[in-house]
Design an enzyme around this catalytic site. Structure first.
Site, PDB file in Angstrom:
ATOM      1  CG  HIS A 127      -2.208  -1.092   1.178  1.00  0.00           C
ATOM      2  ND1 HIS A 127      -2.822  -1.263   0.290  1.00  0.00           N
ATOM      3  CD2 HIS A 127      -2.110  -2.024   2.077  1.00  0.00           C
ATOM      4  CE1 HIS A 127      -3.388  -2.435   0.849  1.00  0.00           C
ATOM      5  NE2 HIS A 127      -2.906  -2.670   2.023  1.00  0.00           N
ATOM      6  CG  ASP A 164      -2.798  -8.561   1.231  1.00  0.00           C
ATOM      7  OD1 ASP A 164      -2.046  -9.168   2.009  1.00  0.00           O
ATOM      8  OD2 ASP A 164      -3.508  -7.565   1.981  1.00  0.00           O
ATOM      9  CG  HIS A 166      -7.022  -5.336   1.847  1.00  0.00           C
ATOM     10  ND1 HIS A 166      -6.111  -5.628   2.708  1.00  0.00           N
ATOM     11  CD2 HIS A 166      -7.743  -5.290   2.120  1.00  0.00           C
ATOM     12  CE1 HIS A 166      -6.982  -6.133   3.593  1.00  0.00           C
ATOM     13  NE2 HIS A 166      -7.949  -5.687   3.196  1.00  0.00           N
ATOM     14  CG  ASP A 248      -4.728  -9.178   3.721  1.00  0.00           C
ATOM     15  OD1 ASP A 248      -4.595 -11.064   2.784  1.00  0.00           O
ATOM     16  OD2 ASP A 248      -4.674  -8.485   3.873  1.00  0.00           O
TER      17      ASP A 248
HETATM   18 ZN   LIG Z   1      -4.129  -7.413   2.860  1.00  0.00          ZN
END
Ligand SMILES: [Zn+2]
Length: 305
Positions: A127, A164, A166, A248
């Protein structure tokens, strides 16, 4: 043998008592890996100290001086926050630089052996954008490692696969303007950070986003891998594959609502190994300790088959 690049120093990035991205994540993985039947096939390796290899030239390819100095300053002052969920503790700057070096070591190992390596480091990175850290991430480890890999004469193209849950907004922001890099992400949508739409293809058609609705399970992932991810990566023909290995998307994970099981990551690893054995796996998210540890075990076990 499979190299696992890890240091206890990664536990010193202190995110506070109630933060999901906590040192216990790495401790749970290390404990699990020490007790698996294939434990004797793991080659534990310490990351190169930053006093031996200066990571700054590589960091500066991806991040602004201002961002790097901001993280350093907050740490020097004893700690603070980059945003509401991204703390920096007194040791975080040094730990984050060592984590970058661990990812670079992963590149070195894989290029030397032509076999996979696993980078067991924190903080995560996908991120982190050029000018800011966010979403538990300080520096963009995968993008920095990709730049480092491109400096090696035998590497002409690098692909980053991000599983991931996200979307890796920071990685995509860097890769989408870089003709020698490609980025492919499978992520829950809607979900944090709200980026990663399927129609974003990058300046060089080098981005593939696969948003998946909450409740998606391995069937949806298999379909996506077979019809989109593998063709995209096959056409691109990377000399090195970097996997932003977040866990996740597990059903038990508290931060998202995808229904994968730990062994599903073994399947994804098998898909990747069909493309190439030159794979650097680097830890991103994953916040249920048991599911996280089991998933890393499944990934590594598949590499040793
Ligand atoms: Zn994540």
């Amino acid at each position: 043998m499979l190299p696992v690049i890890y240091s206890d120093e990664f536990l010193l990035h202190d995110t506070g008592s109630f933060h999901p991205e906590r040192p216990q994540r790495l401790s749970a993985i290390v404990k699990a890996l020490k007790s698996v039947p294939f434990a004797d096939q793991l080659k534990w390796q310490l990351p190169t100290p930053v006093t031996e290899r200066d990571v700054m030239p590589w960091l500066q390819k991806v991040h602004s001086e201002e961002h790097i100095e901001r993280v350093e300053l907050i740490a020097k002052r004893g700690g603070g926050n980059l945003d509401g969920d991204t703390p920096v503790s007194a040791y975080s700057y040094d730990v984050a630089l060592l984590a970058v070096n661990a990812w670079l070591d992963g590149v070195d190992r894989v290029l030397a052996t032509e076999d996979p390596a696993f980078v067991l480091a924190r903080p995560p990175g996908h991120h982190a954008e050029r000018d800011r850290g966010m979403g538990f991430c300080l520096f963009s480890n995968a993008a920095i490692a990709a730049c480092y890999a491109l400096s090696q004469p035998e590497v002409k193209r690098v692909a980053i696969l991000d599983w991931d849950v996200h979307h890796g907004n920071g990685t995509q922001n860097f890769v989408e303007h870089h003709p020698k890099l490609a980025y492919c992400s499978l992520h829950q949508s809607p979900c944090y950070p709200g980026t990663g739409y399927a129609d974003e293809r990058g300046e060089y058609k080098n981005v593939l986003n696969i948003p998946l609705p909450p409740g998606s399970a391995v069937g949806e992932y298999q379909k996506a891998f077979e019809s989109e991810v593998l063709p995209f990566l096959s056409i691109y023909r990377p000399d090195l594959l970097i996997v932003s290995a977040g866990y996740d998307a597990n059903a038990d994970d508290p931060l998202a609502r995808i229904d994968l099981q730990p062994h599903d990551f073994g399947l994804f690893t098998e898909y990747c190994l069909k493309l190439t054995r030159r794979i650097v796996f680097g830890l991103e998210g994953g916040y249920d300790l048991a599911a996280l540890a089991e998933s890393v075990v499944a990934t590594i076990e598949q590499c040793l088959v």
